[in-house]
Design an enzyme around this catalytic site. Structure first.
Site: not given
Length: 216
Positions: A13, A15
């Site tokens: 991922d 953020d």
């Protein structure tokens, strides 16, 4: 305690996992919540790790999807422009550098301009394989993005390890049949297999037979 896991590929991922964009995300979504008379904390809890229009649909279920998509585009443009305060998650640059010979992909709910801008603001390079919002029809917590990345890398989902921080992201990875390393203490509430405070000290190596070993 030290944990050792093996896999064939890593899915990352952005953020909250590689990039700390929390101040920007919170500021923009708090403004949106207040403008619509919604509970700010509830909106912020739902917004992290998801595409904006899906969050809007949850809180404004009677609003046309076209309006959500239009406003999501406006907010994305603001997010791309606002990079003040964006930094790498501790250890992210060294971690990414260790993946040179390791099959890996970025899987993010951001679009290409936002992902590129935030990674650059944090001094990080976008991986060669990146699945962004343009590449999926369903946002996290749906597993589509992770499954797509595994397919591109030609790796069975069960042989992937995901690094995630949000409820939506962990849920999506688990739904894809993948093991999850939660990044940040808050991720422990979402059911990952293991949790690290940040990426400092995460060691990744790859054997000649293609086995990827992750030491936490």
């Amino acid at each position: 305690m030290t944990f050792t896991l093996t896999a064939r590929a890593l899915l990352l991922d952005m953020d909250g996992t590689l990039v700390d964009s929390t101040p920007v995300v919170n500021r923009i979504w708090a403004d949106w919540a207040r403008a619509h008379g919604l509970d700010v904390d509830a909106v912020l809890d739902a917004a992290h790790g998801r595409q904006g229009h899906s969050v809007m649909a949850e809180f404004l279920p009677d609003r046309p999807r076209s309006e959500n998509v239009r406003q999501d585009a406006e907010m994305l443009a603001r997010e791309v422009a606002e990079t003040d305060g964006i930094v790498e998650i501790p250890g992210a640059a060294v971690f990414l550098a260790s993946l040179t010979d390791v099959p890996h992909a970025l899987v993010t709910s951001a679009n290409v301009p936002l992902a590129s801008g935030r990674m650059a603001a944090a001094g990080l390079t976008v991986p060669a394989v990146a699945v962004t919002s343009e590449d999926v029809t369903e946002s996290k917590p749906a597993p589509e993005g992770f499954l797509s990345a595994a397919s591109i890398l030609d790796v069975d989902p069960a042989d992937c390890i995901v690094f995630e921080d949000s409820r939506a992201g962990v849920t999506a990875a688990r739904a894809a049949g993948m093991r999850v390393i939660g990044v940040g203490s808050a991720s422990s509430a979402f059911g990952p297999n293991h949790v690290v405070a940040d990426l400092t000290g995460v060691i990744v190596t790859r054997d000649d037979d293609g086995t990827v070993t992750v030491r936490l």
